[in-house]
Motif scaffolding. Structure first.
Motif, PDB file in Angstrom:
ATOM      1  N   PRO A 144       0.788  -1.235   0.000  1.00 55.46           N
ATOM      2  CA  PRO A 144       0.000   0.000   0.000  1.00 55.46           C
ATOM      3  C   PRO A 144       0.822   1.288   0.000  1.00 55.46           C
ATOM      4  N   LEU A 145       2.049   1.235   0.487  1.00 55.34           N
ATOM      5  CA  LEU A 145       2.876   2.440   0.558  1.00 55.34           C
ATOM      6  C   LEU A 145       4.030   2.400  -0.439  1.00 55.34           C
ATOM      7  N   ASN A 146       3.913   1.596  -1.466  1.00 51.31           N
ATOM      8  CA  ASN A 146       4.988   1.464  -2.430  1.00 51.31           C
ATOM      9  C   ASN A 146       5.218   2.782  -3.183  1.00 51.31           C
ATOM     10  N   VAL A 147       6.410   3.321  -3.046  1.00 46.29           N
ATOM     11  CA  VAL A 147       6.716   4.630  -3.631  1.00 46.29           C
ATOM     12  C   VAL A 147       6.726   4.576  -5.153  1.00 46.29           C
ATOM     13  N   ASP A 148       7.284   3.526  -5.717  1.00 47.11           N
ATOM     14  CA  ASP A 148       7.412   3.441  -7.169  1.00 47.11           C
ATOM     15  C   ASP A 148       6.055   3.342  -7.860  1.00 47.11           C
ATOM     16  N   ILE A 149       5.128   2.600  -7.256  1.00 47.85           N
ATOM     17  CA  ILE A 149       3.762   2.544  -7.791  1.00 47.85           C
ATOM     18  C   ILE A 149       3.144   3.944  -7.769  1.00 47.85           C
ATOM     19  N   HIS A 150       3.316   4.648  -6.650  1.00 50.36           N
ATOM     20  CA  HIS A 150       2.750   5.991  -6.530  1.00 50.36           C
ATOM     21  C   HIS A 150       3.388   6.963  -7.518  1.00 50.36           C
ATOM     22  N   LEU A 151       4.695   6.888  -7.685  1.00 55.12           N
ATOM     23  CA  LEU A 151       5.373   7.775  -8.631  1.00 55.12           C
ATOM     24  C   LEU A 151       4.897   7.521 -10.060  1.00 55.12           C
ATOM     25  N   GLU A 152       4.711   6.249 -10.386  1.00 56.31           N
ATOM     26  CA  GLU A 152       4.240   5.911 -11.731  1.00 56.31           C
ATOM     27  C   GLU A 152       2.817   6.415 -11.952  1.00 56.31           C
ATOM     28  N   TRP A 153       1.999   6.381 -10.903  1.00 51.09           N
ATOM     29  CA  TRP A 153       0.628   6.871 -11.057  1.00 51.09           C
ATOM     30  C   TRP A 153       0.592   8.391 -11.180  1.00 51.09           C
ATOM     31  N   VAL A 154       1.513   9.065 -10.523  1.00 51.90           N
ATOM     32  CA  VAL A 154       1.626  10.517 -10.690  1.00 51.90           C
ATOM     33  C   VAL A 154       1.903  10.851 -12.154  1.00 51.90           C
ATOM     34  N   ALA A 155       2.788  10.077 -12.783  1.00 51.99           N
ATOM     35  CA  ALA A 155       3.066  10.279 -14.209  1.00 51.99           C
ATOM     36  C   ALA A 155       1.817   9.977 -15.040  1.00 51.99           C
ATOM     37  N   HIS A 156       1.121   8.910 -14.692  1.00 47.70           N
ATOM     38  CA  HIS A 156      -0.076   8.494 -15.431  1.00 47.70           C
ATOM     39  C   HIS A 156      -1.160   9.564 -15.423  1.00 47.70           C
ATOM     40  N   LEU A 157      -1.255  10.323 -14.337  1.00 48.21           N
ATOM     41  CA  LEU A 157      -2.322  11.309 -14.174  1.00 48.21           C
ATOM     42  C   LEU A 157      -2.010  12.660 -14.817  1.00 48.21           C
ATOM     43  N   GLN A 158      -0.868  12.774 -15.477  1.00 46.58           N
ATOM     44  CA  GLN A 158      -0.517  14.056 -16.082  1.00 46.58           C
ATOM     45  C   GLN A 158      -1.403  14.368 -17.291  1.00 46.58           C
ATOM     46  N   LYS A 171      -2.621  13.085  -0.724  1.00 48.46           N
ATOM     47  CA  LYS A 171      -3.424  12.137   0.057  1.00 48.46           C
ATOM     48  C   LYS A 171      -2.588  10.930   0.469  1.00 48.46           C
ATOM     49  N   ALA A 172      -1.769  10.428  -0.449  1.00 49.55           N
ATOM     50  CA  ALA A 172      -0.932   9.262  -0.138  1.00 49.55           C
ATOM     51  C   ALA A 172       0.078   9.581   0.951  1.00 49.55           C
ATOM     52  N   PHE A 173       0.733  10.726   0.841  1.00 47.72           N
ATOM     53  CA  PHE A 173       1.756  11.074   1.821  1.00 47.72           C
ATOM     54  C   PHE A 173       1.147  11.364   3.185  1.00 47.72           C
ATOM     55  N   ALA A 174      -0.054  11.930   3.203  1.00 50.25           N
ATOM     56  CA  ALA A 174      -0.721  12.226   4.476  1.00 50.25           C
ATOM     57  C   ALA A 174      -0.958  10.950   5.283  1.00 50.25           C
ATOM     58  N   ALA A 175      -1.112   9.816   4.592  1.00 50.89           N
ATOM     59  CA  ALA A 175      -1.390   8.546   5.274  1.00 50.89           C
ATOM     60  C   ALA A 175      -0.117   7.781   5.628  1.00 50.89           C
ATOM     61  N   ALA A 176       1.045   8.314   5.236  1.00 46.09           N
ATOM     62  CA  ALA A 176       2.314   7.615   5.472  1.00 46.09           C
ATOM     63  C   ALA A 176       2.906   8.009   6.820  1.00 46.09           C
ATOM     64  N   PRO A 177       3.673   7.117   7.424  1.00 50.80           N
ATOM     65  CA  PRO A 177       4.337   7.463   8.693  1.00 50.80           C
ATOM     66  C   PRO A 177       5.487   8.437   8.471  1.00 50.80           C
ATOM     67  N   ASP A 178       5.891   9.128   9.523  1.00 54.61           N
ATOM     68  CA  ASP A 178       7.025  10.043   9.435  1.00 54.61           C
ATOM     69  C   ASP A 178       8.277   9.278   9.013  1.00 54.61           C
ATOM     70  N   GLY A 179       9.069   9.907   8.155  1.00 57.47           N
ATOM     71  CA  GLY A 179      10.301   9.287   7.688  1.00 57.47           C
ATOM     72  C   GLY A 179      10.118   8.408   6.477  1.00 57.47           C
TER      73      GLY A 179
END
Length: 329
Positions: free
Chosen positions: A187-201, A217-225
């Motif tokens: 659920p917190l996979n950075v690479d999946i999220h980065l790829e979706w950011v590109a997809h939404l352009q 929204k994704a970062f708000a749900a992530a733990p510190d660090g």
């Protein structure tokens, strides 16, 4: 900090697998090779030699099913496409080895496909280029889907399938399903999220602001660090790429957002410098610099001149741009 695995920290020595910094540097800047790791370099060299046995041996310290950074190093090795499918057939009796070969093949065919398409605007890509692009992506799709079937726990096939799906302009419901499949596995996979950011352009059919909202929204749900702060920084970089105004990030609100994201992710004491951490820092360095944030100086200082092509590839001379902005802060 939990350990600067590929840098320096109080009371710890240089990581035993760290590649030496090149002696010759232009302006104190050097391009990071093989994620700065001798084991990754050995893996890349084995792939360049077309030696599947050596590649399998060099893969021992890694898990390609979750380590997108390592897979990315293999995807750009010229010539891998010539032998990797045969390697998959040779290992048909071993699901994990076959899945590994198919995963590498899929990632390589995506990269190879984009080589044919180039980074030109769609209207400037020839019919022959499009045909080659689609042919290579179709092979990638077949291999990645089989890899995902053989190893249903892996997340990297789904990240790659989002990329190939975007290139092939697959329906939104297909892409949404691939995103969901990846996030179910991590659920917190950075690479999946980065790829979706590109997809939404917008250049890929998304709406302005969609990517940033998703990232926030994704970062708000992530733990510190957590590395997910990079997704916010990348969304801002993509906003800059899409804009006709080069100073579009020069806004106090954006500077504050990026500074706070950096402080809660890569600059937080809980952030762990894992293999490829320099890529995270380069994303933030570019975003903060484009926003005119003084926090960029902290990030550049920690990098000690280590430059990664991504995301600077969005600039006409990436290394020169990195060097210029590094000096400015």
């Amino acid at each position: 900090m939990l350990g600067k695995l590929f840098g320096r920290s109080a009371g710890s020595a240089e990581h035993p697998h760290a590649l030496p910094v090149p002696r010759r540097q232009r302006g104190g800047v050097y391009k990071l090779q093989a994620l700065g790791d001798t084991r990754v370099l050995a893996l890349v060299e084995a792939a360049r030699a077309g030696d599947w046995t050596a590649v399998k041996a060099a893969l021992a310290p890694f898990d390609l099913g979750s380590e997108q950074a390592v897979l990315g190093q293999l995807s750009v090795v010229d010539g891998v496409e010539e032998w990797i499918a045969r390697a998959a057939d040779e290992d048909k009796g071993d699901d994990e080895l076959r899945a590994t070969a198919l995963l590498i093949s899929g990632a390589r065919h995506i990269s190879w496909g984009w080589d044919a398409r180039t980074s030109a605007r769609a209207v400037d890509v020839s019919r022959e280029q499009w045909q080659t692009f689609y042919e290579r992506l179709r092979i990638a799709e077949d291999h990645l889907l089989e890899a995902a079937e053989l190893r249903p726990d892996w997340v990297t096939p789904w990240r790659q399938l989002i990329t190939s799906g975007r290139g092939m302009s697959l329906d939104d419901n297909v892409q949404d399903a691939r995103l969901a499949a990846g996030l179910r596995r991590d659920p917190l996979n950075v690479d999946i999220h980065l790829e979706w950011v590109a997809h939404l352009q917008p250049r890929w059919g998304g709406e302005p602001g969609q990517a940033l909202e998703f990232a926030q929204k994704a970062f708000a749900a992530a733990p510190d660090g957590h590395r997910l702060g990079c997704v916010v920084a990348m969304a801002r970089i993509e906003e800059w790429v899409e804009s006709d105004h080069r100073d579009c990030l020069q806004d106090p609100r954006i500077r504050t957002e990026l500074r706070e994201a950096a402080e809660r992710s890569i600059l937080h004491h809980a952030y762990e410098r894992r293999l490829g951490w320099q890529g995270d820092y380069n994303i933030f360095a570019m975003a903060l610099a484009l926003a005119g944030s003084s926090t960029a100086s902290n990030v550049f200082r920690e990098l000690e001149g280590a430059y990664t092509e991504w995301p600077w590839v969005f600039m006409s001379d990436p290394q020169k741009a990195y060097t210029r902005l590094r000096k400015a802060f």
